[in-house]
Design a protein around this motif. Structure first.
Motif, short mmCIF file in Angstrom:
data_model
loop_
_atom_site.label_atom_id
_atom_site.label_comp_id
_atom_site.label_asym_id
_atom_site.label_seq_id
_atom_site.Cartn_x
_atom_site.Cartn_y
_atom_site.Cartn_z
N HIS A 184 0.87 -1.18 0.00
CA HIS A 184 0.00 0.00 0.00
C HIS A 184 0.91 1.23 0.00
N SER A 186 0.90 3.52 2.36
CA SER A 186 1.10 4.03 3.73
C SER A 186 2.57 4.12 4.17
N GLN A 189 3.86 7.56 4.19
CA GLN A 189 3.52 8.42 5.34
C GLN A 189 4.70 8.54 6.30
N ARG A 210 0.24 -6.62 -4.64
CA ARG A 210 -0.25 -7.70 -3.77
C ARG A 210 -0.37 -8.97 -4.58
N GLN A 224 -2.52 3.46 -6.07
CA GLN A 224 -3.25 4.04 -4.94
C GLN A 224 -2.81 5.48 -4.77
N GLU A 226 -2.60 8.19 -1.48
CA GLU A 226 -2.79 8.30 -0.05
C GLU A 226 -2.61 9.76 0.34
N PHE A 264 -8.40 0.00 10.78
CA PHE A 264 -7.05 -0.12 10.23
C PHE A 264 -6.10 -0.01 11.40
N PHE A 266 -3.29 1.37 11.51
CA PHE A 266 -2.52 2.61 11.53
C PHE A 266 -3.36 3.84 11.79
N THR A 267 -4.68 3.69 11.90
CA THR A 267 -5.53 4.85 12.23
C THR A 267 -6.47 4.48 13.37
N GLY A 287 -10.16 3.90 2.45
CA GLY A 287 -10.11 3.89 3.90
C GLY A 287 -9.49 5.19 4.42
N CYS A 288 -9.78 5.48 5.69
CA CYS A 288 -9.22 6.70 6.27
C CYS A 288 -9.30 6.63 7.80
N ALA A 310 -5.29 10.45 7.86
CA ALA A 310 -4.77 9.87 6.62
C ALA A 310 -5.92 9.21 5.88
N PHE A 311 -5.78 9.11 4.58
CA PHE A 311 -6.78 8.40 3.78
C PHE A 311 -6.06 7.77 2.60
N GLY A 312 -6.68 6.74 2.03
CA GLY A 312 -6.06 6.10 0.88
C GLY A 312 -7.11 5.42 0.03
N1 PHE Z 1 -3.43 1.69 3.40
C1 PHE Z 1 -4.83 1.29 3.42
C2 PHE Z 1 -5.02 0.16 2.39
O1 PHE Z 1 -4.28 0.04 1.48
C3 PHE Z 1 -5.75 2.43 3.14
C4 PHE Z 1 -5.71 3.49 4.21
C5 PHE Z 1 -4.83 4.56 4.11
C6 PHE Z 1 -6.53 3.40 5.30
C7 PHE Z 1 -4.79 5.53 5.09
C8 PHE Z 1 -6.47 4.36 6.29
C9 PHE Z 1 -5.60 5.42 6.16
O2 PHE Z 1 -5.95 -0.61 2.51
#
Ligand code: PHE
Length: 342
Positions: A184, A186, A189, A210, A224, A226, A264, A266-267, A287-288, A310-312
């Motif tokens: 991903h 992330s 970040q 993946r 992606q 982010e 997630f 990380f959040t 996601g975020c 964060a969001f992605g």
């Molecule tokens: N990295 C997550 C994914 O690939 C997406 C995400 C990014 C979720 C940032 C929350 C914050 O599924």
């Protein structure tokens, strides 16, 4: 030796069988009938093979040797003719296939048509434009990552159950499991937090990997984007407001967004975000959430002083939705007839 000696009789029979076989080989119309003919000629009852059985009738060793040699030559000749004709058909069939699948490139030369960016590149550039308009800066990171950036620093220590959701492709480099293709965006970040100082308003577009089997909605290599914001006093309201502002700017003012609780590592808290089209359909986008304090610490930022969100989300799927492409694999076969439509 007289005309009617057994050796002469055998020779004549061999000649007849040989000529018959050669005529059939020349008459065959395609490789399939040639294949059948090859099988037929090797049957015990067929001409030359049958004659071989009759060699026993010859009385002297000299006669046997002479006829045997003659028979061998005829057999070799037929095998060579079969092989030559087989190659000829294979060449013809290949030519026919090339001709059928040919793409006429001369049209491109004569009309001097200008090329254009791939639809995923177009989508990425529009996303960048919209976020830059909202005050974000673009950041990049490597596609080959370490376990630390891809997992550990994102609050996923070894044995964290969430790791299994990322079907990771590892590289044979260093300690087993230490080097991988990022699953991903992330990890970028963490790299941004470590090198930039807050306030951070960053977007990170790029390729992720993946171990997915390609199907209509999945590719093992995908794109992606982010986003990461770290500043003083950032709250969940800023996250929701940013997602909504982005939705309207990217799609259209008639689109809206919603957040649904999710998870997630990380959040915290985490959410999925969906957008609603003017027709009332909801499309899942990504996601975020609020950046987990452990993640801020991994990035060298004091969670007592700063907070962030964060969001992605996937870019390929957005391009697929936007252009109504049925099968995501179509976007990567590099067939000009498909790509030119956009
Ligand atoms: N990295 C997550 C994914 O690939 C997406 C995400 C990014 C979720 C940032 C929350 C914050 O599924």
């Amino acid at each position: 030796m007289s005309e009617n000696s057994p050796v002469d009789a055998m020779r004549r029979a061999i000649d007849t069988a040989r000529e018959g076989a050669l005529a059939k080989i020349m008459a065959a119309q395609d490789s399939a009938s040639l294949r059948d003919l090859g099988i037929e000629l090797s049957r015990k009852t067929s001409g030359l093979v049958a004659l071989k059985g009759e060699m026993g009738k010859l009385s002297s060793t000299a006669d046997k040797r002479a006829v045997g040699q003659y028979l061998n030559n005829a057999t070799t000749e037929i095998a060579a003719a079969l092989a030559a004709r087989t190659t000829e058909f294979a060449d013809q069939e290949l030519l026919r296939r090339v001709e059928n699948e040919r793409i006429d490139l001369s049209e491109l030369l004569t009309t001097r048509r200008r090329g254009h960016s791939h639809i995923v590149t177009q989508a990425t550039q529009r996303l960048e434009d919209v976020f830059v308009g909202l005050g974000f800066q673009v950041a990049e990171g490597p596609e080959v990552e370490t376990d630390f950036y891809n997992f550990e620093a994102l609050n996923m220590p070894r044995s964290h159950p969430s790791r299994s959701e990322f079907d990771t492709m590892f590289l044979e480099f260093g300690e087993p499991g230490s080097t991988l293709l990022r699953t991903h965006m992330s990890p970028v970040q963490i790299r941004v937090m470590k090198t930039w100082k807050p306030p951070i308003y960053a977007i990170m577009p790029g390729r992720a990997f993946r171990r997915d089997t390609p199907d209509a909605t999945h590719m093992p290599v995908f794109h992606q984007i982010e986003g990461l914001v770290v500043d003083r006093g950032i709250t969940f309201a800023h996250l929701a407001g940013t997602i909504e502002a982005f939705t309207k700017a990217f799609f259209d003012s008639e689109f809206t967004s919603r957040l649904r609780p999710s998870y997630f590592p990380f959040t915290e808290p985490s959410a999925e975000f969906d957008i609603r089209t003017p027709d009332g359909d909801w499309i899942e986008l990504g996601g975020c959430g609020m950046v987990h304090p452990n993640v801020l610490i991994s990035g060298g930022i004091d969670p007592e002083e700063f907070s962030g969100f964060a969001f992605g989300f996937g870019i390929d799927r957005m391009a697929k939705e936007r252009h109504k492409v049925d099968d995501i694999r179509e976007m990567y076969t590099n067939d000009l007839r498909f790509l030119r439509q956009f």
